[in-house]
Design a protein around this motif. Structure first.
Motif, PDB file in Angstrom:
ATOM      1  N   PRO A  92       0.817  -1.221   0.000  1.00 53.92           N
ATOM      2  CA  PRO A  92       0.000   0.000   0.000  1.00 53.92           C
ATOM      3  C   PRO A  92       0.850   1.270   0.000  1.00 53.92           C
ATOM      4  N   GLU A  93       1.972   1.205   0.707  1.00 55.64           N
ATOM      5  CA  GLU A  93       2.950   2.298   0.713  1.00 55.64           C
ATOM      6  C   GLU A  93       4.337   1.672   0.637  1.00 55.64           C
ATOM      7  N   VAL A  94       5.231   2.349  -0.065  1.00 61.02           N
ATOM      8  CA  VAL A  94       6.563   1.776  -0.265  1.00 61.02           C
ATOM      9  C   VAL A  94       7.639   2.794   0.092  1.00 61.02           C
ATOM     10  N   ASP A  95       8.548   2.372   0.974  1.00 60.59           N
ATOM     11  CA  ASP A  95       9.763   3.124   1.267  1.00 60.59           C
ATOM     12  C   ASP A  95      10.851   2.531   0.361  1.00 60.59           C
ATOM     13  N   TRP A  96      11.211   3.248  -0.664  1.00 62.37           N
ATOM     14  CA  TRP A  96      12.155   2.716  -1.660  1.00 62.37           C
ATOM     15  C   TRP A  96      13.587   2.792  -1.120  1.00 62.37           C
ATOM     16  N   ASN A  97      13.842   2.017  -0.065  1.00 63.90           N
ATOM     17  CA  ASN A  97      15.162   2.027   0.571  1.00 63.90           C
ATOM     18  C   ASN A  97      16.109   1.084  -0.165  1.00 63.90           C
ATOM     19  N   ASP A  98      17.395   1.177   0.185  1.00 62.88           N
ATOM     20  CA  ASP A  98      18.417   0.384  -0.512  1.00 62.88           C
ATOM     21  C   ASP A  98      18.211  -1.119  -0.334  1.00 62.88           C
ATOM     22  N   ASP A  99      17.785  -1.534   0.870  1.00 65.85           N
ATOM     23  CA  ASP A  99      17.565  -2.969   1.100  1.00 65.85           C
ATOM     24  C   ASP A  99      16.485  -3.511   0.169  1.00 65.85           C
ATOM     25  N   LEU A 100      15.411  -2.750   0.010  1.00 67.61           N
ATOM     26  CA  LEU A 100      14.317  -3.190  -0.861  1.00 67.61           C
ATOM     27  C   LEU A 100      14.769  -3.263  -2.311  1.00 67.61           C
ATOM     28  N   LEU A 101      15.439  -2.224  -2.777  1.00 69.16           N
ATOM     29  CA  LEU A 101      15.871  -2.189  -4.181  1.00 69.16           C
ATOM     30  C   LEU A 101      16.868  -3.312  -4.489  1.00 69.16           C
ATOM     31  N   ARG A 102      17.769  -3.561  -3.556  1.00 66.05           N
ATOM     32  CA  ARG A 102      18.748  -4.623  -3.765  1.00 66.05           C
ATOM     33  C   ARG A 102      18.057  -5.992  -3.788  1.00 66.05           C
ATOM     34  N   ALA A 103      17.088  -6.185  -2.895  1.00 65.77           N
ATOM     35  CA  ALA A 103      16.372  -7.460  -2.863  1.00 65.77           C
ATOM     36  C   ALA A 103      15.555  -7.661  -4.141  1.00 65.77           C
ATOM     37  N   MET A 104      14.904  -6.608  -4.620  1.00 69.67           N
ATOM     38  CA  MET A 104      14.131  -6.726  -5.864  1.00 69.67           C
ATOM     39  C   MET A 104      15.039  -7.134  -7.027  1.00 69.67           C
ATOM     40  N   LYS A 105      16.209  -6.529  -7.083  1.00 69.04           N
ATOM     41  CA  LYS A 105      17.150  -6.864  -8.148  1.00 69.04           C
ATOM     42  C   LYS A 105      17.597  -8.319  -8.034  1.00 69.04           C
ATOM     43  N   ASP A 106      17.943  -8.743  -6.809  1.00 71.26           N
ATOM     44  CA  ASP A 106      18.437 -10.111  -6.606  1.00 71.26           C
ATOM     45  C   ASP A 106      17.349 -11.150  -6.854  1.00 71.26           C
ATOM     46  N   PHE A 107      16.087 -10.794  -6.569  1.00 69.73           N
ATOM     47  CA  PHE A 107      14.972 -11.717  -6.784  1.00 69.73           C
ATOM     48  C   PHE A 107      14.487 -11.708  -8.231  1.00 69.73           C
ATOM     49  N   GLY A 108      14.984 -10.767  -9.023  1.00 66.71           N
ATOM     50  CA  GLY A 108      14.510 -10.663 -10.405  1.00 66.71           C
ATOM     51  C   GLY A 108      13.088 -10.141 -10.488  1.00 66.71           C
TER      52      GLY A 108
END
Length: 497
Positions: A92-108
């Motif tokens: 519903p709300e997203v804090d686009w922090n570094d941990d999230l962005l890195r995980a999204m990249k690693d998860f594809g």
């Protein structure tokens, strides 16, 4: 970051205490693994740390929980979301922090706003999105309940690296020995000793292997103390018996009205009564909780190496379409097959298809979702009954006691039990029905790291056939004689032992 002072937890209905006055400090950099037998309150403690409003209503808590973390990320063991929930609803709300962005990249994963229904995802895909939803709130502390459940080896490796590298405190419940060994710098072990009515907890700021070795040494010493106590009671009983026989002889052949003799006999009766109580209470001296005990030694004369029907699937499908093609699996009796592979490739779907193709054989099936085969409104005793006679009921009570069920848990509806307890019931059902072929989908996912080593050994020695899906590295190493990797193009042999 968080402190727990004199925290206790008690079951309201039974009055059984699960935790007694736990004091714990959680600081930045702590990676605390909570371990213990199933049904001991590990998940409940995690919910209490999240907030008292999340504690189930059948548990009463006391003590103090204080935190300086303004945002706590919590990953549930159960993927309980409404059927109509879409992936995007998790964010519903997203804090686009570094941990999230890195995980999204690693998860594809490059899109958090997918309209795909959450329930159509595989177990591992669900867990990856739930991990992202936890990171998306910008947490200062993480509480993770069985975070390696359902995820593939690549994601487990990612999670291990993330936990080791983050400065956030992480408190988690896990069954996965390899994961605990790789990540934990503190062990919180919750136990119920005696007759599961003596709550114990141990906090050890060491790695898991060191803790496990220390515990084994404590157990060895404790058992020696108990044997010493038993020998002393046996010697005391033998001496008391001699005195009693002499007094009884006097009582029969001398004046029974002699007040001194009457007093002596009364005193001996009191001593005998105390001795019987002491003998009954020797088990209470256990300063640890016994591991669950399974026995798969029910098959004797099985002809090993006999060909089972060829498993053949031209196209493996589910509601999303074709998952894999050209699958062929030839299994021999006595094989211990383990199938691994990425999440979403269809491993669980394949195991279910194998159960259909082997229909008519003596097959026991443990799916990833236990409610597919468990009757949740029945008690464990009712579910395990075959003949319904009194002797069988006694056998069932003994078997459930061996896997650390209390009398109340034996008679409680299965739906109210923990995931680990439900897994134990399924395994006991296979044992009671003497199944020759076991189809196991992530069988260790909800069992404790104290129980799993015994289960590994029992399954390794099982004379029948096992076809399993697993990402548990210790299970694969200990059990597997034929290891396959599943892809969209079928099954590839990784190793034959």
């Amino acid at each position: 970051m968080m402190t727990l002072k004199k925290v206790s937890m008690t079951e309201k209905k039974t009055g059984r205490q699960l935790l007694n006055e736990l004091d714990l400090a959680v600081n930045p950099g702590d990676k605390i693994a909570i371990i213990g037998e199933e049904g001991n309150g590990k998940s409940t403690l995690l919910k209490l740390m999240r907030g008292r409003d999340y504690v189930p209503d059948y548990v009463e808590t006391s003590g103090e929980v204080k935190t300086k973390a303004s945002v706590i990320g919590y990953l549930s063991q159960q993927h309980q979301v409404a059927t109509e929930t879409m992936v995007m609803d998790l964010f519903p709300e997203v804090d686009w922090n570094d941990d999230l962005l890195r995980a999204m990249k690693d998860f594809g994963i490059d899109n958090l706003y997918s309209e795909q229904l959450f329930h159509t995802l595989s177990g591992g895909e669900k867990t990856r999105y739930l991990i992202l939803s936890v990171l998306a709130i910008g947490p200062e502390m993480l509480l993770l309940d069985e975070p390696t459940n359902d995820i593939d080896l690549a994601t487990i490796n990612w999670l291990e690296q993330f936990i080791k590298q983050t400065t956030m405190p992480v408190v988690y419940v896990s069954h996965d020995e390899a994961f605990i060994e790789a990540t934990a710098n503190c062990i919180l072990h919750i136990e119920l000793a005696g007759r599961k009515d003596q709550p114990l907890h141990t906090i050890d700021y060491q790695d898991y292997r060191t803790y496990r070795d220390r515990r084994l040494n404590r157990i060895s010493k404790n058992e020696q103390d108990i044997q010493t106590q038993k020998r002393a009671l046996q010697e005391k009983e033998a001496k008391l018996q001699q005195v009693w026989q002499k007094a009884e002889h006097q009582h029969q052949h001398v004046n029974r009205a002699d007040p001194r003799l009457q007093k002596k006999v009364a005193n001996l009766k009191n001593q005998k009564s105390r001795l019987e109580k002491d003998k009954a209470n020797v088990g209470e001296l256990l300063a640890y909780e016994k591991e669950s005990y399974f026995s798969f030694a029910y098959l004797e004369d099985i002809h090993r190496g006999k060909l089972l029907p060829l498993i053949s699937v031209a196209e493996l499908r589910n509601e999303k379409g074709v998952l894999s093609r050209d699958i062929e699996l030839q299994v021999l009796t006595g094989d211990k097959v383990v199938i691994t592979g990425e999440n979403g490739v269809g491993k669980s779907t394949l195991l279910k298809e194998i159960s259909h193709q082997l229909a008519g054989k003596e097959v026991g099936y443990m799916p990833q979702r236990y409610d597919e085969v468990l009757e949740l409104t029945k008690s464990a005793v009712e579910f395990l009954q075959i003949t319904g006679d009194a002797d069988e009921r006694t056998e069932i009570y003994t078997a459930l006691g061996n896997v650390n069920f209390t009398r109340e848990e034996m008679l409680q509806s299965i739906g109210k039990l923990s995931g680990g307890q439900q897994a134990k019931i399924l395994l006991l059902r296979m044992i009671r029905e003497k199944k020759e072929i076991l189809l196991l989908d992530e069988p260790t996912r909800n069992l404790s790291p104290i129980t799993n080593p015994h289960l590994y050994q029992e399954l390794k020695n099982f004379k029948g056939t096992i076809i399993s899906v697993s990402h548990d590295r210790k299970f694969i190493k200990e059990i597997g004689t034929k290891i396959y990797q599943m892809t969209s193009a079928g099954l590839n042999v990784l190793e034959v032992r």
